[in-house]
Write an enzyme that holds these catalytic residues in place. Structure first.
Site, PDB file in Angstrom:
ATOM      1  N   SER A 146       0.810  -1.218   0.000  1.00 19.20           N
ATOM      2  CA  SER A 146       0.000   0.000   0.000  1.00 19.20           C
ATOM      3  C   SER A 146       0.842   1.268   0.000  1.00 19.20           C
ATOM      4  CB  SER A 146      -0.940   0.012   1.216  1.00 19.20           C
ATOM      5  OG  SER A 146      -0.191   0.079   2.422  1.00 19.20           O
TER       6      SER A 146
ATOM      7  N   LYS B  21       0.345   4.597   6.839  1.00 17.65           N
ATOM      8  CA  LYS B  21      -0.193   5.454   5.782  1.00 17.65           C
ATOM      9  C   LYS B  21       0.244   6.902   6.014  1.00 17.65           C
ATOM     10  CE  LYS B  21      -2.871   2.363   3.676  1.00 17.65           C
ATOM     11  NZ  LYS B  21      -2.299   1.196   4.381  1.00 17.65           N
TER      12      LYS B  21
END
Length: 209
Positions: free
Chosen positions: A129, A167
């Site tokens: 990701s 993230k």
């Protein structure tokens, strides 16, 4: 098992081996070309290159000097290894397990320049990701333990008290958005109460094997 440091090795050198090492260090400090064995003999006032050879081989075996490839019997100092620190390794960033719940039985050696002066820990990344930020599956990341972050920083976030993720963060009144670095994935927004920051990325390590 205890490791032998260069300082411990140096205390076991013979006086002549220490003379050779000191001469090489002075030579390096003066930015002079690394000497050959013949040059070392002259500088040390030795007649026999054979006796010097034994001292040099002992220094090579101790990991203090190395031969220079392509140069006739030249030797030089081996640069010291970068300083490192031992940090807790808290496992993988895995969905469904808060970082705080992971066992802390393991530690990992981390170069000092990859951490900060604040408490830090290491995690191993799973998934892709954050691949477009250069953070790949299997990489180790150094995380500074913090409960707050600036917009744009890459954080370890705990979502709903259950799932951890790495993230980039964007914070606005009433909304926290976690942004992947992968065009195949979309940012996800949460209420601020649903996201707890557990740390901020400050360093990264990768093994090519």
């Amino acid at each position: 098992m205890m490791r032998t440091t260069r300082e411990q090795v140096a205390t076991r050198l013979t006086p002549r081996q220490q003379d050779v090492l000191d001469l090489l260090r002075e030579n390096a400090a003066d930015l002079a070309p690394a000497p050959t064995l013949a040059g070392l003999c002259r500088l040390l006032g030795l007649r026999s290159r054979g006796s010097l050879h034994k001292h040099v081989q002992a220094l090579i075996a101790a990991g203090l000097v190395e031969p220079i490839a392509g140069r006739y019997r030249g030797i030089r100092l081996i640069p010291p290894a970068p300083a490192a620190d031992t940090l807790p390794f808290l496992g993988k960033i895995a969905a469904g397990r808060p970082i705080d719940a992971l066992p802390q039985a393991e530690t990992m050696e981390v170069p000092l320049h990859l951490r900060t002066s604040r408490p830090c820990y290491v995690l191993q990344v799973t998934g892709d990701s954050m691949c477009e930020a250069g953070i790949l599956d299997g990489d180790y990341v150094v995380i500074e333990h913090r409960e707050a972050a600036r917009n744009g920083e890459i954080v370890v976030a705990l979502i709903h008290g259950e799932e951890t993720t790495l993230k980039r963060i964007s914070q606005e009144p009433g909304r926290v958005t976690l942004i992947p670095a992968n065009q195949a994935l979309s940012p996800v927004s949460f209420a601020p109460a649903d996201v707890a920051i557990q740390g901020v990325l400050v360093g990264q390590m990768r093994a090519y094997r």
